[in-house]
Design a protein around this motif. Structure first.
Motif, PDB file in Angstrom:
ATOM      1  N   GLU A  57       0.836  -1.205   0.000  1.00  0.00           N
ATOM      2  CA  GLU A  57       0.000   0.000   0.000  1.00  0.00           C
ATOM      3  C   GLU A  57       0.870   1.253   0.000  1.00  0.00           C
ATOM      4  O   GLU A  57       0.646   2.193  -0.778  1.00  0.00           O
ATOM      5  CB  GLU A  57      -0.921   0.017   1.216  1.00  0.00           C
ATOM      6  CG  GLU A  57      -1.748   1.285   1.338  1.00  0.00           C
ATOM      7  CD  GLU A  57      -2.473   1.390   2.659  1.00  0.00           C
ATOM      8  OE1 GLU A  57      -3.180   2.402   2.863  1.00  0.00           O
ATOM      9  OE2 GLU A  57      -2.337   0.476   3.498  1.00  0.00           O
ATOM     10  N   ALA A  58       1.863   1.291   0.855  1.00  0.00           N
ATOM     11  CA  ALA A  58       2.744   2.459   0.935  1.00  0.00           C
ATOM     12  C   ALA A  58       3.492   2.680  -0.371  1.00  0.00           C
ATOM     13  O   ALA A  58       3.670   3.821  -0.815  1.00  0.00           O
ATOM     14  CB  ALA A  58       3.726   2.285   2.094  1.00  0.00           C
ATOM     15  N   LEU A  64      -2.667   4.917  -5.988  1.00  0.00           N
ATOM     16  CA  LEU A  64      -3.958   4.887  -5.298  1.00  0.00           C
ATOM     17  C   LEU A  64      -4.599   6.262  -5.304  1.00  0.00           C
ATOM     18  O   LEU A  64      -5.805   6.398  -5.562  1.00  0.00           O
ATOM     19  CB  LEU A  64      -3.767   4.381  -3.870  1.00  0.00           C
ATOM     20  CG  LEU A  64      -3.415   2.896  -3.726  1.00  0.00           C
ATOM     21  CD1 LEU A  64      -2.870   2.607  -2.337  1.00  0.00           C
ATOM     22  CD2 LEU A  64      -4.639   2.027  -4.016  1.00  0.00           C
ATOM     23  N   ASP A  65      -3.816   7.303  -5.041  1.00  0.00           N
ATOM     24  CA  ASP A  65      -4.351   8.661  -5.069  1.00  0.00           C
ATOM     25  C   ASP A  65      -4.801   9.048  -6.480  1.00  0.00           C
ATOM     26  O   ASP A  65      -5.803   9.747  -6.646  1.00  0.00           O
ATOM     27  CB  ASP A  65      -3.296   9.652  -4.571  1.00  0.00           C
ATOM     28  CG  ASP A  65      -3.081   9.569  -3.067  1.00  0.00           C
ATOM     29  OD1 ASP A  65      -3.961   9.033  -2.369  1.00  0.00           O
ATOM     30  OD2 ASP A  65      -2.027  10.033  -2.592  1.00  0.00           O
ATOM     31  N   ASP A  70      -9.016   9.996 -11.172  1.00  0.00           N
ATOM     32  CA  ASP A  70      -9.658   9.435 -12.361  1.00  0.00           C
ATOM     33  C   ASP A  70     -11.149   9.219 -12.148  1.00  0.00           C
ATOM     34  O   ASP A  70     -11.963   9.475 -13.048  1.00  0.00           O
ATOM     35  CB  ASP A  70      -8.972   8.126 -12.754  1.00  0.00           C
ATOM     36  CG  ASP A  70      -7.529   8.339 -13.189  1.00  0.00           C
ATOM     37  OD1 ASP A  70      -7.250   9.366 -13.839  1.00  0.00           O
ATOM     38  OD2 ASP A  70      -6.675   7.504 -12.862  1.00  0.00           O
ATOM     39  N   LEU A  71     -11.533   8.747 -10.969  1.00  0.00           N
ATOM     40  CA  LEU A  71     -12.951   8.588 -10.660  1.00  0.00           C
ATOM     41  C   LEU A  71     -13.647   9.945 -10.641  1.00  0.00           C
ATOM     42  O   LEU A  71     -14.783  10.093 -11.132  1.00  0.00           O
ATOM     43  CB  LEU A  71     -13.134   7.880  -9.326  1.00  0.00           C
ATOM     44  CG  LEU A  71     -12.715   6.407  -9.279  1.00  0.00           C
ATOM     45  CD1 LEU A  71     -12.709   5.897  -7.842  1.00  0.00           C
ATOM     46  CD2 LEU A  71     -13.627   5.548 -10.144  1.00  0.00           C
ATOM     47  N   ALA A  72     -12.970  10.951 -10.096  1.00  0.00           N
ATOM     48  CA  ALA A  72     -13.539  12.296 -10.071  1.00  0.00           C
ATOM     49  C   ALA A  72     -13.752  12.817 -11.492  1.00  0.00           C
ATOM     50  O   ALA A  72     -14.789  13.421 -11.790  1.00  0.00           O
ATOM     51  CB  ALA A  72     -12.627  13.235  -9.284  1.00  0.00           C
ATOM     52  N   ILE A  82     -14.812  12.241  -3.593  1.00  0.00           N
ATOM     53  CA  ILE A  82     -14.918  10.815  -3.918  1.00  0.00           C
ATOM     54  C   ILE A  82     -14.512   9.961  -2.721  1.00  0.00           C
ATOM     55  O   ILE A  82     -13.456  10.173  -2.120  1.00  0.00           O
ATOM     56  CB  ILE A  82     -14.030  10.451  -5.120  1.00  0.00           C
ATOM     57  CG1 ILE A  82     -14.476  11.209  -6.374  1.00  0.00           C
ATOM     58  CG2 ILE A  82     -14.041   8.940  -5.370  1.00  0.00           C
ATOM     59  CD1 ILE A  82     -15.861  10.843  -6.869  1.00  0.00           C
ATOM     60  N   ALA A  83     -15.354   8.993  -2.392  1.00  0.00           N
ATOM     61  CA  ALA A  83     -15.024   7.952  -1.420  1.00  0.00           C
ATOM     62  C   ALA A  83     -15.028   6.610  -2.135  1.00  0.00           C
ATOM     63  O   ALA A  83     -15.876   6.362  -3.001  1.00  0.00           O
ATOM     64  CB  ALA A  83     -16.037   7.936  -0.277  1.00  0.00           C
ATOM     65  N   VAL A  84     -14.104   5.754  -1.787  1.00  0.00           N
ATOM     66  CA  VAL A  84     -14.082   4.387  -2.300  1.00  0.00           C
ATOM     67  C   VAL A  84     -14.791   3.499  -1.287  1.00  0.00           C
ATOM     68  O   VAL A  84     -14.495   3.537  -0.092  1.00  0.00           O
ATOM     69  CB  VAL A  84     -12.641   3.912  -2.542  1.00  0.00           C
ATOM     70  CG1 VAL A  84     -12.614   2.423  -2.896  1.00  0.00           C
ATOM     71  CG2 VAL A  84     -11.990   4.729  -3.655  1.00  0.00           C
TER      72      VAL A  84
END
Length: 403
Positions: A57-58, A64-65, A70-72, A82-84
């Motif tokens: 993850e790190a 990830l950010d 992209d979703l926005a 945006i929340a996942v």
């Protein structure tokens, strides 16, 4: 409608491994993932296996950010909104839980809302005493925005919640018109865009919604088990947060106090399947590269071809209604149960799914049917695949009529 450029269609199909073995017409259920989405998931799982989950993850934080960005872009908003979430229903529930419903409050919805949403409304009614009101439909189908306006004038509506595209029909509800009514009345507005994201261009400002939930697995062509929730600046400024906010969405700042995050991430849970999060981000990028307007034109053209081909077939009834119809086509074949049709088509490597009365009681009772099959093409499907499906239905219809 014009056909997509043959070279682009060939590339989309080449980048979709499942096209080699299946005629996949179940994109409203779970679309076939393109190769970049599959690669994003597999690469992160390998990284987790090699260096550990927290460490992976790190290492991938920048990617990830970028997924939020992209979703926005897909919704015409900013990453902070945006929340996942685990899926569209989970996001919908998180948004619902932000409201402190009391006896006498009204949740206004449609007769075509998704079955899980209808169940949640009823559960809230039992627990909180909230009243559930279903706005009437237009004569041609779909919620009547003027009726919504009149109900909001006369009732104590706490929330308007609406499924943009129901699971059981090609109907496209008038979410923008309803959003305008809600904004004028000052009533919060929640949109379930589960079947819309990926096949309909979206600009949340035009919807005027407080919340919008969606999933990755349908027309967005992402993995199962992940989704998103949009929360507007208006909702964030009100201080909305989910009933069970956790350490991802808030900080414990004193023995008797906590502070929620300033962004939509207050609606997230701490534990994430990061491989799927990255897959959803890759799916958003792929959709943006294809172009949602391009995807819509291609998918809706194929759906229109389906409806035209089914018209007049003996014993076939197309159930779709509404002024605007999208890439979901629902039909029945007289004398043949939906489950049997699904099995017969699967034996020919054609994927569709059954839809049942319990998914849409108001709609199916009005139409006088108990089940049907749902066919949902997408932009990477071909005319030849539509024709193959139509030929199979015609053969089933002929065989059924000969008995």
């Amino acid at each position: 409608m014009t056909r997509p450029d043959p070279a682009r269609l060939e590339r989309w199909r080449d980048e979709t491994p499942g096209c080699r073995v299946r005629n996949h017409l179940n994109n409203a259920g779970a679309a076939l993932m393109p190769a970049p989405v599959l690669a994003a998931i597999q690469e992160h799982l390998r990284l987790e296996a090699e260096i550990g989950g927290y460490e992976a993850e790190a290492a991938r934080m920048e990617a990830l950010d970028q997924g939020y960005e992209d979703l926005a872009a897909l919704l015409g908003t900013r990453a902070r909104n945006i929340a996942v979430v685990a899926n569209a229903t989970a996001g919908f529930v998180q948004a619902l839980s932000a409201f402190d419903f009391a006896p006498g409050d009204v949740i206004l919805t449609s007769r075509c809302d998704y079955t899980s949403n209808q169940i949640q409304y009823l559960a809230l009614r039992q627990r909180t005493g909230v009243e559930i009101v279903h706005a009437p439909d237009l004569p041609e189908g779909g919620i009547d925005p003027q009726a919504v306006r009149e109900i909001l004038r006369s009732r104590r509506c706490r929330l308007v919640a609406l499924s943009w595209v129901p699971t059981n029909s090609g109907l496209v509800q008038e979410v923008e018109a309803v959003g305008e009514v809600c904004e004028t009345a000052g009533v919060p507005y929640l949109v379930d865009a589960c079947q819309a994201v990926g096949q309909i261009p979206i600009a949340v400002e035009r919807l005027r919604c407080d919340y919008l939930s969606a999933t990755a697995r349908k027309f967005l062509r992402g993995p199962r088990g992940i989704g998103l929730l949009y929360a507007s600046d208006r909702a964030l400024a009100r201080g909305d947060y989910p009933l069970y906010v956790d350490m991802r969405g808030a900080r414990w700042v004193a023995p008797g106090a906590f502070e929620v995050l300033p962004t939509a991430r207050r609606f997230e849970d701490w534990e994430f399947p990061h491989a799927l999060v990255l897959g959803q981000g890759a799916a958003a990028r792929y959709a943006l590269e294809v172009g949602i307007a391009t995807a819509q034109a291609a998918a809706w053209r194929l759906a229109a071809r389906l409806r035209e081909g089914l018209a007049g077939m003996p014993g076939v009834r197309v159930l779709d209604r509404g002024r605007t119809r999208c890439a979901l086509v629902t039909l029945t074949l007289a004398g043949v149960e939906a489950d049997r049709l699904v099995r017969e088509l699967a034996a020919r490597r054609i994927n569709v799914v059954a839809t049942r009365r319990e998914f849409a009681i108001y709609d199916f009772d009005e139409k006088g049917v108990r089940d049907g099959i749902r066919v949902s093409p997408h932009y990477y499907n071909s005319d030849a695949e539509i024709d193959e499906f139509l030929a199979c239905i015609r053969s089933f219809a002929d065989a059924s009529g000969s008995r």
